[in-house]
Design a protein around this motif. Structure first.
Motif, PDB file in Angstrom:
ATOM      1  N   THR A  25       0.820  -1.209   0.000  1.00 21.92           N
ATOM      2  CA  THR A  25       0.000   0.000   0.000  1.00 21.92           C
ATOM      3  C   THR A  25       0.854   1.260   0.000  1.00 21.92           C
ATOM      4  O   THR A  25       0.486   2.272  -0.599  1.00 21.92           O
ATOM      5  N   GLY A  51       3.655   1.537  -1.486  1.00 19.97           N
ATOM      6  CA  GLY A  51       4.396   1.656  -2.740  1.00 19.97           C
ATOM      7  C   GLY A  51       5.646   0.815  -2.817  1.00 19.97           C
ATOM      8  O   GLY A  51       6.481   1.017  -3.709  1.00 19.97           O
ATOM      9  N   GLN A  88       3.255  -1.258  -8.491  1.00 16.95           N
ATOM     10  CA  GLN A  88       2.439  -0.990  -9.668  1.00 16.95           C
ATOM     11  C   GLN A  88       1.410  -2.099  -9.886  1.00 16.95           C
ATOM     12  O   GLN A  88       0.235  -1.837 -10.158  1.00 16.95           O
ATOM     13  N   TRP A 132       0.186  -4.068  -7.634  1.00 15.56           N
ATOM     14  CA  TRP A 132      -0.807  -4.008  -6.564  1.00 15.56           C
ATOM     15  C   TRP A 132      -1.854  -2.933  -6.849  1.00 15.56           C
ATOM     16  O   TRP A 132      -3.044  -3.141  -6.657  1.00 15.56           O
ATOM     17  N   ARG A 133      -1.402  -1.765  -7.340  1.00 17.74           N
ATOM     18  CA  ARG A 133      -2.353  -0.699  -7.656  1.00 17.74           C
ATOM     19  C   ARG A 133      -3.276  -1.114  -8.793  1.00 17.74           C
ATOM     20  O   ARG A 133      -4.478  -0.849  -8.779  1.00 17.74           O
ATOM     21  N   GLU A 134      -2.723  -1.779  -9.809  1.00 23.20           N
ATOM     22  CA  GLU A 134      -3.541  -2.198 -10.934  1.00 23.20           C
ATOM     23  C   GLU A 134      -4.563  -3.252 -10.534  1.00 23.20           C
ATOM     24  O   GLU A 134      -5.705  -3.247 -11.009  1.00 23.20           O
ATOM     25  N   LYS A 180      -9.744   3.069  -1.735  1.00 23.87           N
ATOM     26  CA  LYS A 180      -8.698   3.844  -2.399  1.00 23.87           C
ATOM     27  C   LYS A 180      -8.240   5.002  -1.527  1.00 23.87           C
ATOM     28  O   LYS A 180      -7.039   5.317  -1.481  1.00 23.87           O
ATOM     29  N   SER A 189      -4.423   5.497  -0.096  1.00 21.59           N
ATOM     30  CA  SER A 189      -3.615   6.687  -0.389  1.00 21.59           C
ATOM     31  C   SER A 189      -2.809   7.158   0.813  1.00 21.59           C
ATOM     32  O   SER A 189      -1.818   7.863   0.672  1.00 21.59           O
TER      33      SER A 189
END
Length: 347
Positions: free
Chosen positions: A173, A175, A184, A186-188, A198, A202
């Protein structure tokens, strides 16, 4: 009876009720569940009557058969809780309804079974103590108390199983990369998450980790006195007694699913590692099969730790907060020569 009516309706209409993400209940199974619910309802009514030995055996066998079925039916409750808490939506409304009906049925059947067992032993069916008089009078509640040191240490060690799982989730989470998952990727893979999930991500908070933190809060309440009397920070509730079921119901309902799921994961991961089971193919954000295996093991430690921790803490809380009928605290009068007997006031 409500559970039975719903199952018959679903079976007759061909409604899909998922047992797992890939398997649904067959209509024949739903009719069997309905028949078992009717049998359990009859057994519940029979527990309030005086029965011969054969009747008592039949009632006990019916409850012993029904309770595990209803308990297994509510195993998915923690997963649905996370979905609802994260505003991610519910995959199946019928699956949620079946899980909730099973949870209510399991809770009620367990309470009936406990009361019936006490009645057969000649004890008060409400408080479980052996006392004179009826069992419809006021209840005497024990004062706030701390769980034993042994219980606290056991629960804290089980809670430690959350650390590897929560650490990996937090790294993703924030990054970072870990066990074959890139930030990347994980975000996708979470692109379709809800706005709340979300927003939490953040600031480095995974919604499942937040749900686990809520379970830890529940665990601490079960162990410490502030779980029995509302503390000062609860404002207008401060000083009032906490209803036992407010903590015990979510604890027991979540403990079953979490502990079973955790045991399955803890058995699966080593078997994959030594080659007894085939390796898991990389999917989603995972790029290596070993990464998935490690995450299965971490999940087993986390969910199993929470589940068994809730069981240990709930058992302690239940014993420490168990009320007794006021009659149980009143000694039976003992006549003495030349003096009138007296009875101590209820505690």
């Amino acid at each position: 009876m409500l559970f039975a009516a719903v199952q018959v309706t679903w079976a007759a209409s061909g409604t899909t009720v998922p047992w797992s993400p890939d398997v649904a209940y067959a209509p024949g199974v739903q009719l069997l569940l309905a028949a078992l619910a009717v049998l359990a309802a009859g057994a519940c009514l029979a527990t309030t009557r005086t029965l011969a030995r054969r009747g008592r055996v039949t009632v006990a066998a019916s409850l012993i058969l029904a309770v595990p079925v209803f308990v297994m039916g509510m195993a998915g409750l923690p997963a649905y809780f996370v979905m609802l808490a994260s505003f991610s939506g519910v995959e199946s409304a019928t699956g949620l309804a079946h899980t909730l009906l099973s949870a209510v049925g399991a809770a009620l059947l367990i309470l009936v079974a406990m009361s019936y067992r006490r009645r057969l032993r000649g004890r008060c069916p409400r408080c479980g103590h052996d006392h004179p008089g009826d069992f419809d009078g006021p209840l005497a509640h024990p004062g706030p108390s701390l769980a034993s040191r042994r219980t606290r240490v056991t629960v804290y060690l089980l809670m430690g199983g959350l650390l590897p799982w929560a650490a990996v989730k937090t790294i993703w989470t924030l990054g970072g990369d870990a066990i074959g998952v890139t930030a990347q990727g994980w975000r996708e893979s979470n692109a379709g998450a809800s706005g709340v999930a979300k927003a939490l991500a953040s600031v480095g908070i995974d919604v499942t980790v937040l749900a686990a933190a809520a379970a830890v809060f529940l665990l601490l309440g079960l162990l410490h006195p502030w779980g029995q009397v509302f503390p000062r920070w609860t404002l207008f509730l401060s000083g009032r007694r906490v209803p036992r079921l407010l903590l015990l119901l979510p604890a027991w309902l979540c403990a079953v699913g979490l502990s079973v799921y955790g045991v399955v994961l803890l058995i699966t991961a080593p078997l994959i590692g030594i080659g007894v089971l085939p390796k898991l193919e990389p999917s989603g954000a995972f790029t290596t099969s070993s990464g998935i295996t490690w995450m299965v093991a971490f999940g087993g430690l986390a969910f199993g730790g929470l589940g068994f921790g809730l069981i240990a803490a709930a058992r302690s809380y239940s014993a420490r907060t168990r009320p007794a009928c006021a009659n149980a605290a009143t000694p039976v009068p003992t006549p003495s020569a030349g003096r009138s007997s007296s009875v101590s006031p209820p505690a």
